[in-house]
Design a protein around this motif. Structure first.
Motif, PDB file in Angstrom:
ATOM      1  N   ILE A  74     -58.830  34.037 -76.051  1.00 38.34           N
ATOM      2  CA  ILE A  74     -58.906  34.962 -77.180  1.00 38.34           C
ATOM      3  C   ILE A  74     -57.858  34.554 -78.208  1.00 38.34           C
ATOM      4  O   ILE A  74     -56.690  34.331 -77.875  1.00 38.34           O
ATOM      5  N   PHE A  75     -58.305  34.392 -79.446  1.00 40.39           N
ATOM      6  CA  PHE A  75     -57.416  34.089 -80.563  1.00 40.39           C
ATOM      7  C   PHE A  75     -57.185  35.406 -81.310  1.00 40.39           C
ATOM      8  O   PHE A  75     -58.125  36.009 -81.821  1.00 40.39           O
ATOM      9  N   THR A  86     -59.488  23.797 -81.828  1.00 36.22           N
ATOM     10  CA  THR A  86     -60.156  24.944 -82.449  1.00 36.22           C
ATOM     11  C   THR A  86     -59.138  25.962 -82.949  1.00 36.22           C
ATOM     12  O   THR A  86     -59.265  26.499 -84.052  1.00 36.22           O
ATOM     13  N   ALA A  87     -58.126  26.233 -82.126  1.00 33.09           N
ATOM     14  CA  ALA A  87     -57.100  27.203 -82.513  1.00 33.09           C
ATOM     15  C   ALA A  87     -56.307  26.714 -83.719  1.00 33.09           C
ATOM     16  O   ALA A  87     -56.047  27.491 -84.658  1.00 33.09           O
ATOM     17  N   GLU A  88     -55.930  25.443 -83.714  1.00 30.92           N
ATOM     18  CA  GLU A  88     -55.159  24.918 -84.839  1.00 30.92           C
ATOM     19  C   GLU A  88     -55.945  25.031 -86.144  1.00 30.92           C
ATOM     20  O   GLU A  88     -55.394  25.400 -87.190  1.00 30.92           O
ATOM     21  N   TYR A 131     -56.162  28.945 -87.127  1.00 31.31           N
ATOM     22  CA  TYR A 131     -54.910  29.505 -87.632  1.00 31.31           C
ATOM     23  C   TYR A 131     -54.525  28.875 -88.972  1.00 31.31           C
ATOM     24  O   TYR A 131     -53.960  29.547 -89.841  1.00 31.31           O
ATOM     25  N   ALA A 132     -54.859  27.603 -89.157  1.00 29.35           N
ATOM     26  CA  ALA A 132     -54.588  26.968 -90.448  1.00 29.35           C
ATOM     27  C   ALA A 132     -55.379  27.648 -91.560  1.00 29.35           C
ATOM     28  O   ALA A 132     -54.871  27.823 -92.682  1.00 29.35           O
ATOM     29  N   LEU A 133     -56.619  28.055 -91.279  1.00 25.26           N
ATOM     30  CA  LEU A 133     -57.420  28.773 -92.271  1.00 25.26           C
ATOM     31  C   LEU A 133     -56.751  30.073 -92.698  1.00 25.26           C
ATOM     32  O   LEU A 133     -56.932  30.545 -93.819  1.00 25.26           O
ATOM     33  N   GLN A 134     -55.991  30.669 -91.773  1.00 24.90           N
ATOM     34  CA  GLN A 134     -55.295  31.933 -92.047  1.00 24.90           C
ATOM     35  C   GLN A 134     -53.889  31.714 -92.604  1.00 24.90           C
ATOM     36  O   GLN A 134     -53.162  32.682 -92.839  1.00 24.90           O
ATOM     37  N   GLY A 135     -53.510  30.451 -92.771  1.00 29.22           N
ATOM     38  CA  GLY A 135     -52.165  30.145 -93.244  1.00 29.22           C
ATOM     39  C   GLY A 135     -51.098  30.407 -92.211  1.00 29.22           C
ATOM     40  O   GLY A 135     -49.936  30.672 -92.551  1.00 29.22           O
ATOM     41  N   LEU A 136     -51.464  30.306 -90.924  1.00 28.27           N
ATOM     42  CA  LEU A 136     -50.544  30.606 -89.834  1.00 28.27           C
ATOM     43  C   LEU A 136     -50.341  29.385 -88.944  1.00 28.27           C
ATOM     44  O   LEU A 136     -51.226  28.532 -88.834  1.00 28.27           O
TER      45      LEU A 136
END
Length: 257
Positions: A39-40, A68-70, A73-78
């Motif tokens: 879960i992300f 996938t997680a990277e 989270y990059a899309l969210q600026g995190l």
């Protein structure tokens, strides 16, 4: 590689999974993405718990999960943050270490049985819904930046399960706060905090006892909480109130971020 948990022989993975589920429900993220047993969790970067990758199933396959997680989270600026509980396989931990993810903030999950007597505390106010005073005071006492107050308040107000919002006062002023969430016979205690100038006076103990009492009155048979491994003062308090380590977790983040 630091251990994320007690020896596997001492850990009941079904119990770990049940406590992990309760903790996710008790501190909801603003968004969640499910991915092959993981879960992300996403909440605009506010708190690691609500902005981390977590295993949902013991030994969930890790192939492609980091990539996938990277990307997500990059899309969210995190930055990507992996929370490593006993549900995470050794091979997944090694894969993260091999690409430079470093460990920080080892944390213990502790649990206590709730028994009759010994939990009485008359100095703590318990409310079923959070007041603006409680939300602002709780956020301030936990060091939440003003810019994150709206997100923090929205997350707290989105908890769907029975809650207790505890306040302890000194000379009429709120100096300590705590949150409890009850689910499936267990009550989780979160962010028990006392203002710096009022610590060491028994307020923290009173908060914990009052929230344990509230949980038991609602049918809970056990209480659980999370505490950083280096917080010796809090760990001593919780041990004195009957809490014992159940398992441990830590976080991993890329070394260059």
């Amino acid at each position: 590689m630091p251990s994320a948990a007690l020896p596997l022989s001492a850990v009941d993975l079904l119990q770990v999974r049940a406590l992990e589920e309760r903790a996710f429900n008790a501190w909801p993220a603003r968004q969640t993405v499910f991915h092959r047993g993981w879960i992300f969790r996403l909440a605009g970067g506010f708190t690691k718990r609500a902005n981390s990758v977590n295993a949902l199933e013991p030994g969930a396959p890790f192939e492609g999960v980091r990539e996938t997680a990277e990307a997500l989270y990059a899309l969210q600026g995190l930055r990507p943050v992996f929370r490593i509980s006993p549900l995470v396989s050794d091979s997944a931990q090694q894969a993260l270490e091999d690409v430079g993810y470093t460990v920080f903030e080892p944390t213990c999950v502790m649990q206590a049985r709730l028994t009759a007597g010994g939990l009485q505390s008359t100095s703590v106010e318990i409310a079923q819904t959070p007041t603006p005073e409680w939300l602002d005071g709780f956020a301030a006492a936990n060091g939440v930046a003003e810019a994150h107050h709206a997100t923090h308040h929205a997350m707290v107000q989105s908890i769907a399960l029975p809650c207790a919002f505890a306040t302890v006062r000194h000379q009429g002023r709120a100096v300590g706060f705590g949150l409890a969430v009850r689910e499936r016979g267990a009550v989780g205690l979160f962010d028990i905090v006392v203002a710096p100038g009022h610590r060491g006076q028994g307020h923290g103990r009173a908060l914990v006892q009052a929230l344990m009492q509230w949980g038991r009155a609602g049918g809970a048979e056990s209480a659980y909480l999370q505490v950083r491994g280096d917080n010796a003062t809090a760990r001593r308090l919780y041990a004195a109130l009957g809490f014992a380590d159940i398992y441990r977790y830590h976080y991993r983040v890329p070394a260059d971020r």
